[in-house]
Write a protein that holds these residues in place. Structure first.
Motif, PDB file in Angstrom:
ATOM      1  N   LEU A  71       0.857  -1.177   0.000  1.00  0.00           N
ATOM      2  CA  LEU A  71       0.000   0.000   0.000  1.00  0.00           C
ATOM      3  C   LEU A  71       0.897   1.232   0.000  1.00  0.00           C
ATOM      4  O   LEU A  71       1.644   1.465   0.956  1.00  0.00           O
ATOM      5  N   VAL A  72       0.844   2.032  -1.073  1.00  0.00           N
ATOM      6  CA  VAL A  72       1.764   3.152  -1.231  1.00  0.00           C
ATOM      7  C   VAL A  72       0.982   4.447  -1.429  1.00  0.00           C
ATOM      8  O   VAL A  72       0.238   4.592  -2.398  1.00  0.00           O
ATOM      9  N   ALA A  73       1.136   5.378  -0.471  1.00  0.00           N
ATOM     10  CA  ALA A  73       0.493   6.696  -0.562  1.00  0.00           C
ATOM     11  C   ALA A  73      -1.006   6.567  -0.810  1.00  0.00           C
ATOM     12  O   ALA A  73      -1.573   7.253  -1.657  1.00  0.00           O
ATOM     13  N   SER A  74      -1.651   5.708  -0.052  1.00  0.00           N
ATOM     14  CA  SER A  74      -3.067   5.406  -0.266  1.00  0.00           C
ATOM     15  C   SER A  74      -3.985   6.395   0.441  1.00  0.00           C
ATOM     16  O   SER A  74      -3.677   6.907   1.517  1.00  0.00           O
ATOM     17  N   HIS A 120       5.622   2.490   7.179  1.00  0.00           N
ATOM     18  CA  HIS A 120       6.882   3.172   6.896  1.00  0.00           C
ATOM     19  C   HIS A 120       6.528   4.591   6.452  1.00  0.00           C
ATOM     20  O   HIS A 120       6.074   4.792   5.322  1.00  0.00           O
ATOM     21  N   LEU A 121       6.706   5.557   7.328  1.00  0.00           N
ATOM     22  CA  LEU A 121       6.430   6.962   7.015  1.00  0.00           C
ATOM     23  C   LEU A 121       7.761   7.639   6.731  1.00  0.00           C
ATOM     24  O   LEU A 121       8.570   7.869   7.635  1.00  0.00           O
ATOM     25  N   GLU A 122       7.977   7.943   5.453  1.00  0.00           N
ATOM     26  CA  GLU A 122       9.293   8.335   4.982  1.00  0.00           C
ATOM     27  C   GLU A 122       9.493   9.851   4.967  1.00  0.00           C
ATOM     28  O   GLU A 122       8.802  10.567   4.223  1.00  0.00           O
ATOM     29  N   PRO A 123      10.439  10.369   5.770  1.00  0.00           N
ATOM     30  CA  PRO A 123      10.690  11.812   5.807  1.00  0.00           C
ATOM     31  C   PRO A 123      11.143  12.343   4.447  1.00  0.00           C
ATOM     32  O   PRO A 123      11.910  11.691   3.730  1.00  0.00           O
ATOM     33  N   GLU A 124      10.628  13.504   4.103  1.00  0.00           N
ATOM     34  CA  GLU A 124      11.029  14.235   2.896  1.00  0.00           C
ATOM     35  C   GLU A 124      10.732  13.482   1.598  1.00  0.00           C
ATOM     36  O   GLU A 124      11.310  13.789   0.560  1.00  0.00           O
ATOM     37  N   GLN A 125       9.825  12.520   1.650  1.00  0.00           N
ATOM     38  CA  GLN A 125       9.383  11.854   0.428  1.00  0.00           C
ATOM     39  C   GLN A 125       7.970  12.297   0.092  1.00  0.00           C
ATOM     40  O   GLN A 125       7.153  12.529   0.975  1.00  0.00           O
ATOM     41  N   GLY A 126       7.711  12.426  -1.226  1.00  0.00           N
ATOM     42  CA  GLY A 126       6.397  12.858  -1.681  1.00  0.00           C
ATOM     43  C   GLY A 126       5.592  11.727  -2.273  1.00  0.00           C
ATOM     44  O   GLY A 126       5.871  10.544  -2.061  1.00  0.00           O
ATOM     45  N   HIS A 127       4.595  12.095  -3.057  1.00  0.00           N
ATOM     46  CA  HIS A 127       3.677  11.119  -3.641  1.00  0.00           C
ATOM     47  C   HIS A 127       4.341  10.335  -4.769  1.00  0.00           C
ATOM     48  O   HIS A 127       4.055   9.150  -4.961  1.00  0.00           O
ATOM     49  N   LEU A 128       5.212  10.989  -5.520  1.00  0.00           N
ATOM     50  CA  LEU A 128       5.880  10.367  -6.659  1.00  0.00           C
ATOM     51  C   LEU A 128       7.255   9.825  -6.282  1.00  0.00           C
ATOM     52  O   LEU A 128       7.610   8.706  -6.642  1.00  0.00           O
ATOM     53  N   SER A 129       8.025  10.614  -5.558  1.00  0.00           N
ATOM     54  CA  SER A 129       9.395  10.215  -5.224  1.00  0.00           C
ATOM     55  C   SER A 129       9.428   8.933  -4.403  1.00  0.00           C
ATOM     56  O   SER A 129      10.395   8.173  -4.456  1.00  0.00           O
ATOM     57  N   LEU A 148       2.862  -0.795   4.378  1.00  0.00           N
ATOM     58  CA  LEU A 148       2.266   0.517   4.140  1.00  0.00           C
ATOM     59  C   LEU A 148       3.367   1.570   4.101  1.00  0.00           C
ATOM     60  O   LEU A 148       4.134   1.715   5.060  1.00  0.00           O
ATOM     61  N   TRP A 149       3.433   2.310   2.996  1.00  0.00           N
ATOM     62  CA  TRP A 149       4.449   3.346   2.805  1.00  0.00           C
ATOM     63  C   TRP A 149       3.768   4.671   2.503  1.00  0.00           C
ATOM     64  O   TRP A 149       2.803   4.734   1.729  1.00  0.00           O
ATOM     65  N   HIS A 150       4.277   5.736   3.105  1.00  0.00           N
ATOM     66  CA  HIS A 150       3.736   7.072   2.844  1.00  0.00           C
ATOM     67  C   HIS A 150       4.831   8.103   3.058  1.00  0.00           C
ATOM     68  O   HIS A 150       5.627   7.990   4.002  1.00  0.00           O
ATOM     69  N   GLY A 151       4.884   9.106   2.181  1.00  0.00           N
ATOM     70  CA  GLY A 151       5.846  10.196   2.315  1.00  0.00           C
ATOM     71  C   GLY A 151       5.294  11.310   3.182  1.00  0.00           C
ATOM     72  O   GLY A 151       4.114  11.654   3.092  1.00  0.00           O
ATOM     73  N   THR A 152       6.150  11.911   3.990  1.00  0.00           N
ATOM     74  CA  THR A 152       5.675  12.932   4.932  1.00  0.00           C
ATOM     75  C   THR A 152       5.384  14.271   4.271  1.00  0.00           C
ATOM     76  O   THR A 152       4.724  15.114   4.873  1.00  0.00           O
ATOM     77  N   VAL A 153       5.883  14.497   3.025  1.00  0.00           N
ATOM     78  CA  VAL A 153       5.620  15.780   2.355  1.00  0.00           C
ATOM     79  C   VAL A 153       4.650  15.615   1.191  1.00  0.00           C
ATOM     80  O   VAL A 153       4.558  16.485   0.322  1.00  0.00           O
ATOM     81  N   ASP A 154       3.935  14.508   1.166  1.00  0.00           N
ATOM     82  CA  ASP A 154       2.935  14.229   0.120  1.00  0.00           C
ATOM     83  C   ASP A 154       1.822  15.268   0.184  1.00  0.00           C
ATOM     84  O   ASP A 154       1.191  15.455   1.227  1.00  0.00           O
ATOM     85  N   ARG A 155       1.564  15.953  -0.946  1.00  0.00           N
ATOM     86  CA  ARG A 155       0.478  16.931  -1.008  1.00  0.00           C
ATOM     87  C   ARG A 155      -0.727  16.418  -1.797  1.00  0.00           C
ATOM     88  O   ARG A 155      -1.766  17.088  -1.835  1.00  0.00           O
ATOM     89  N   MET A 156      -0.592  15.280  -2.436  1.00  0.00           N
ATOM     90  CA  MET A 156      -1.742  14.694  -3.131  1.00  0.00           C
ATOM     91  C   MET A 156      -2.590  13.896  -2.148  1.00  0.00           C
ATOM     92  O   MET A 156      -3.814  14.049  -2.106  1.00  0.00           O
ATOM     93  N   VAL A 157      -1.928  13.034  -1.376  1.00  0.00           N
ATOM     94  CA  VAL A 157      -2.590  12.269  -0.316  1.00  0.00           C
ATOM     95  C   VAL A 157      -1.759  12.492   0.947  1.00  0.00           C
ATOM     96  O   VAL A 157      -0.747  11.820   1.149  1.00  0.00           O
TER      97      VAL A 157
END
Length: 293
Positions: A111-114, A256-265, A229-238
């Motif tokens: 599950l990525v940026a869901s 896994h909440l990844e610092p300084e990662q976005g929705h695409l990166s 479950l993975w999510h970026g902390t700077v995601d602006r889409m989700v």
């Protein structure tokens, strides 16, 4: 159903099968920048277009669970009985639905940026989103005509446009790490994927928006497969709050909440590694103690 099987692994008979649930808008057109890290590790990836996108027929009133049932039929048709599912962005709820609808077939969920459920208790759904998504989800409360008008405007802004044009249109949704991705190799992949998805109109996008913001058609408790479950902390889409909410409500999720990662990166070049971590997780049956004699 509009589906494409991407099988670039060395041993096609043995590679694990992966069903990839695309974002919104999206389609079955493979995106090398997204899928290659999986196929290079031997995974056999199947992509498809949800109803209303690309060559897939429109299905009036489809729910997230309805799409999972369609996918289960597709995999059965292809002779696949056990597989992993990957859901990115709007594909995330559909990946969870696959695990709930056919629990005996889905061995694990990446599950990525869901998105989390719309109206979920304790979650401000749009807080932290860029302006386009605030407007998109805000239109839901104004009825179908408002949704159609806004989606039509957004589709016109991306259909047939270059990655640079798309980056300009999506500016409020793109932190610097995502802007760099969209203006590199992924940009052309994404443009081709969206163009195919929107080639016959906007029905897929409208149906996705309605399905995401309506009851999904299954309970999260029904998902018993292991989840990475993975999510970026700077995601602006989700925004990452969605990932935190899901992590708190999915008992089998390893978050896994990844610092300084976005929705695409968060996604480009890394899904294969994330899938390997998922494959290393024990199955629910393996965690159960043996039955008493």
């Amino acid at each position: 159903m509009d589906a494409i099987s991407s099988m670039r692994c060395k041993d096609l008979a043995q590679g694990p099968v992966v069903l990839f649930h695309h974002g919104m808008p999206g389609s079955a057109v493979p995106m090398g920048a997204v899928l290659d890290s999986m196929t290079e590790r031997g995974f056999r990836v199947i992509t498809y277009s949800r109803a209303g996108y690309g060559a897939s027929s429109h299905a009036v009133g489809r729910t997230v669970a309805d799409t999972a049932a369609d996918c289960a039929f597709l995999l059965t048709h292809l002779g696949v009985t056990r597989y992993l599912v990957v859901g990115w962005s709007a594909g995330g709820p559909h990946a969870l639905a696959s695990a709930a609808v056919v629990p005996g077939s889905v061995e694990g969920v990446l599950l990525v940026a869901s998105f989390a459920p719309f109206g979920a208790e304790g979650l401000d759904y749009i807080d932290g989103m860029g302006a386009q998504n605030v407007a998109q989800f805000g239109a839901v409360g104004h009825g179908e005509p408002a949704m159609r008008e806004l989606v039509g405007q957004m589709a016109s802004a991306v259909r047939g446009h270059t990655s640079a044009d798309v980056a300009t249109e999506m500016a409020s949704l793109l932190p610097s790490v995502d802007l760099a991705v969209l203006t590199a190799e992924y940009g052309a992949d994404n443009a081709a994927n969206m163009d195919h998805g929107l080639s016959r109109g906007d029905e897929g996008w409208i149906a996705d928006l309605a399905a995401l913001t309506s009851p999904w058609g299954f309970d999260l408790d029904a998902v018993t497969a292991p989840i990475e479950l993975w999510h970026g902390t700077v995601d602006r889409m989700v925004p990452v709050a969605h990932g935190r909410w899901l992590a708190d409500h999915l008992p089998t999720a390893e978050a896994h909440l990844e610092p300084e990662q976005g929705h695409l990166s968060l996604v480009i070049g890394s899904l294969g590694e994330k899938l390997e971590a998922l494959r290393g997780r024990p199955s629910p049956t393996a965690q159960q103690p043996p039955a008493s004699p």
